[in-house]
Design a protein around this motif. Structure first.
Motif, PDB file in Angstrom:
ATOM      1  N   HIS A 219      25.071  54.751  39.222  1.00 24.12           N
ATOM      2  CA  HIS A 219      24.421  53.908  38.205  1.00 24.12           C
ATOM      3  C   HIS A 219      24.079  52.536  38.794  1.00 24.12           C
ATOM      4  CE1 HIS A 219      25.526  56.705  34.977  1.00 24.12           C
ATOM      5  NE2 HIS A 219      26.759  56.706  35.430  1.00 24.12           N
ATOM      6  N   ASP A 220      22.789  52.277  38.980  1.00 21.61           N
ATOM      7  CA  ASP A 220      22.432  50.948  39.483  1.00 21.61           C
ATOM      8  C   ASP A 220      22.478  49.880  38.391  1.00 21.61           C
ATOM      9  OD1 ASP A 220      20.159  51.518  37.994  1.00 21.61           O
ATOM     10  OD2 ASP A 220      18.802  51.596  39.707  1.00 21.61           O
ATOM     11  N   ASN A 221      22.792  50.267  37.160  1.00 23.57           N
ATOM     12  CA  ASN A 221      22.958  49.315  36.065  1.00 23.57           C
ATOM     13  C   ASN A 221      24.427  48.971  35.820  1.00 23.57           C
ATOM     14  OD1 ASN A 221      22.970  52.088  35.285  1.00 23.57           O
ATOM     15  ND2 ASN A 221      22.833  51.557  33.125  1.00 23.57           N
ATOM     16  N   LEU A 222      25.316  49.398  36.738  1.00 26.41           N
ATOM     17  CA  LEU A 222      26.735  49.063  36.632  1.00 26.41           C
ATOM     18  C   LEU A 222      27.065  47.929  37.585  1.00 26.41           C
ATOM     19  CD1 LEU A 222      29.651  49.578  35.659  1.00 26.41           C
ATOM     20  CD2 LEU A 222      29.846  51.306  37.473  1.00 26.41           C
ATOM     21  N   TRP A 223      27.741  46.918  37.048  1.00 25.39           N
ATOM     22  CA  TRP A 223      28.198  45.775  37.830  1.00 25.39           C
ATOM     23  C   TRP A 223      29.691  45.577  37.567  1.00 25.39           C
ATOM     24  CZ3 TRP A 223      24.713  42.640  40.719  1.00 25.39           C
ATOM     25  CH2 TRP A 223      23.373  43.028  40.609  1.00 25.39           C
ATOM     26  N   VAL A 224      30.315  44.728  38.373  1.00 31.18           N
ATOM     27  CA  VAL A 224      31.701  44.334  38.117  1.00 31.18           C
ATOM     28  C   VAL A 224      31.772  42.812  38.174  1.00 31.18           C
ATOM     29  CG1 VAL A 224      32.586  46.451  39.161  1.00 31.18           C
ATOM     30  CG2 VAL A 224      32.449  44.362  40.552  1.00 31.18           C
ATOM     31  N   ASP A 225      32.856  42.251  37.630  1.00 32.36           N
ATOM     32  CA  ASP A 225      33.113  40.832  37.890  1.00 32.36           C
ATOM     33  C   ASP A 225      34.470  40.699  38.572  1.00 32.36           C
ATOM     34  OD1 ASP A 225      35.275  40.452  36.070  1.00 32.36           O
ATOM     35  OD2 ASP A 225      33.992  39.665  34.486  1.00 32.36           O
ATOM     36  N   ASN A 226      34.686  39.530  39.190  1.00 33.49           N
ATOM     37  CA  ASN A 226      35.945  39.297  39.914  1.00 33.49           C
ATOM     38  C   ASN A 226      36.851  38.347  39.141  1.00 33.49           C
ATOM     39  OD1 ASN A 226      34.698  36.827  40.316  1.00 33.49           O
ATOM     40  ND2 ASN A 226      34.343  37.129  42.511  1.00 33.49           N
ATOM     41  N   SER A 227      36.753  38.396  37.810  1.00 36.55           N
ATOM     42  CA  SER A 227      37.557  37.512  36.975  1.00 36.55           C
ATOM     43  C   SER A 227      39.020  37.930  36.959  1.00 36.55           C
ATOM     44  CB  SER A 227      37.019  37.509  35.542  1.00 36.55           C
ATOM     45  OG  SER A 227      37.176  38.781  34.942  1.00 36.55           O
ATOM     46  N   GLY A 228      39.900  36.940  36.819  1.00 34.04           N
ATOM     47  CA  GLY A 228      41.322  37.224  36.666  1.00 34.04           C
ATOM     48  C   GLY A 228      41.967  37.881  37.866  1.00 34.04           C
ATOM     49  N   ILE A 229      41.341  37.772  39.037  1.00 32.18           N
ATOM     50  CA  ILE A 229      41.881  38.440  40.212  1.00 32.18           C
ATOM     51  C   ILE A 229      42.943  37.583  40.902  1.00 32.18           C
ATOM     52  CG2 ILE A 229      41.300  39.424  42.466  1.00 32.18           C
ATOM     53  CD1 ILE A 229      40.276  41.086  40.175  1.00 32.18           C
ATOM     54  N   CYS A 230      42.807  36.263  40.830  1.00 34.77           N
ATOM     55  CA  CYS A 230      43.729  35.362  41.545  1.00 34.77           C
ATOM     56  C   CYS A 230      44.911  34.975  40.664  1.00 34.77           C
ATOM     57  CB  CYS A 230      43.005  34.110  42.011  1.00 34.77           C
ATOM     58  SG  CYS A 230      41.487  34.421  42.904  1.00 34.77           S
ATOM     59  N   ASN A 231      45.486  35.933  39.975  1.00 32.38           N
ATOM     60  CA  ASN A 231      46.623  35.663  39.098  1.00 32.38           C
ATOM     61  C   ASN A 231      47.786  36.587  39.466  1.00 32.38           C
ATOM     62  OD1 ASN A 231      46.516  38.175  37.688  1.00 32.38           O
ATOM     63  ND2 ASN A 231      44.921  37.403  36.362  1.00 32.38           N
TER      64      ASN A 231
END
Length: 304
Positions: free
Chosen positions: A226-238
């Motif tokens: 799916h080229d309409n799927l993205w991720v974010d890198n939020s909350g990773i440095c916890n």
């Protein structure tokens, strides 16, 4: 743009926000209250607007242009379409999201609309007309099954409007999980197949020390399909996810589809990476008082 910044509120300032009694008793609430320096008097009088001002001030004094201010809809009864306050823990209504974004031009509206609402489609139409840049779901806490075909009209409206759906995937520790089985990224396939731009928050990473499965292989397959799927890198440095950051930053498939998110007010800490960065660089980053700027610097230093 920081696409993952949480609004919070108690209902003062005529915000319409609401926090359950059970959530107020959680250690998480008390820790965040302490970290943000909120007094009991503020919680009764000015906390909701003070929270907004704090976010805006952090954005203005960082390299960011904007932050997406996220709302949080209630749990909705799947049959009646009415709010279930017994299972809800916090409500940040869409009207408050739009109000603060009209007042603070650094903020962009990311309201939350539970698709089980009896007025879900009309509310989503309203949010789109008022300029929502995305819609936020936390399925395990809001009791939302993203894979139910009854949401097809909701997804088709998002697709036509080109408004992304930001969906929390992976374990949740800030709020209690009402429906933990919804932490299954395969349930995003319906929306993706219908053409919705979906952002998988936290890159579907597991909480460290938990028994959650590692979804990386499945995420890779879905990103390729799916080229309409993205991720974010939020909350990773916890504390719950810090070990995932180097792996994500060096994963070419994930990195090219990653959008930046801080998960404010969840704290980021460079000390987790002191061995990798060295003491001098770690202390430089830790001396950055602006929490949004510090989160960016940590991720940049580790490889993003």
């Amino acid at each position: 743009i920081d696409i993952h910044v949480h609004l919070a509120g108690t209902g003062c300032n005529n915000s319409g926000c609401w926090i359950s009694k059970s959530f107020r008793k959680k250690p998480t609430f008390r820790i965040l209250k302490f970290l943000r320096g909120l007094s009991d008097e503020q919680l009764k009088t000015t906390a909701d607007q003070d929270w907004v001002k704090s976010i805006s001030t952090h954005v203005k004094s960082s390299e960011l242009d904007h932050a997406v201010a996220l709302g949080f809809d209630s749990v909705i009864d799947h049959n009646s379409g009415e709010e279930n306050l017994n299972k809800s823990q916090m409500i940040i209504p869409h009207n408050w999201v739009f109000k603060v974004c009209e007042e603070e031009k650094t903020l962009l509206p990311g309201p939350s609309v539970n698709p089980y609402r009896k007025d879900a489609i009309s509310r989503l139409e309203e949010c789109i007309e008022r300029g929502a840049v995305l819609i936020k779901w936390l399925p395990a806490t809001q009791a939302i099954n993203p894979g139910e075909k009854r949401h097809t009209d909701f997804f088709r409206l998002l697709e036509r409007a080109k408004v992304p759906l930001l969906v929390h995937m992976g374990g949740e520790r800030t709020f209690a999980e009402v429906s933990p089985e919804q932490n299954d990224i395969s349930r995003l396939n319906l929306a993706l197949d219908l053409g919705v731009k979906v952002i998988c928050a936290h890159a579907a990473t597991r909480i460290l020390g938990s028994k959650e499965p590692d979804r990386t292989a499945e995420l890779h397959a879905m990103l390729k399909r799916h080229d309409n799927l993205w991720v974010d890198n939020s909350g990773i440095c916890n504390p719950g996810r810090f070990a995932h950051l180097p792996r994500l930053a060096n994963d070419p498939i994930i990195r090219q589809r990653t959008l930046h998110g801080s998960d404010f007010p969840v704290p980021s800490n460079a000390f987790y990476y002191a061995k990798r960065l060295g003491l001098k660089e770690t202390m430089r980053i830790e001396r950055i008082k602006n929490v949004l700027a510090r989160d960016i610097e940590i991720k940049r230093a580790v490889g993003f």
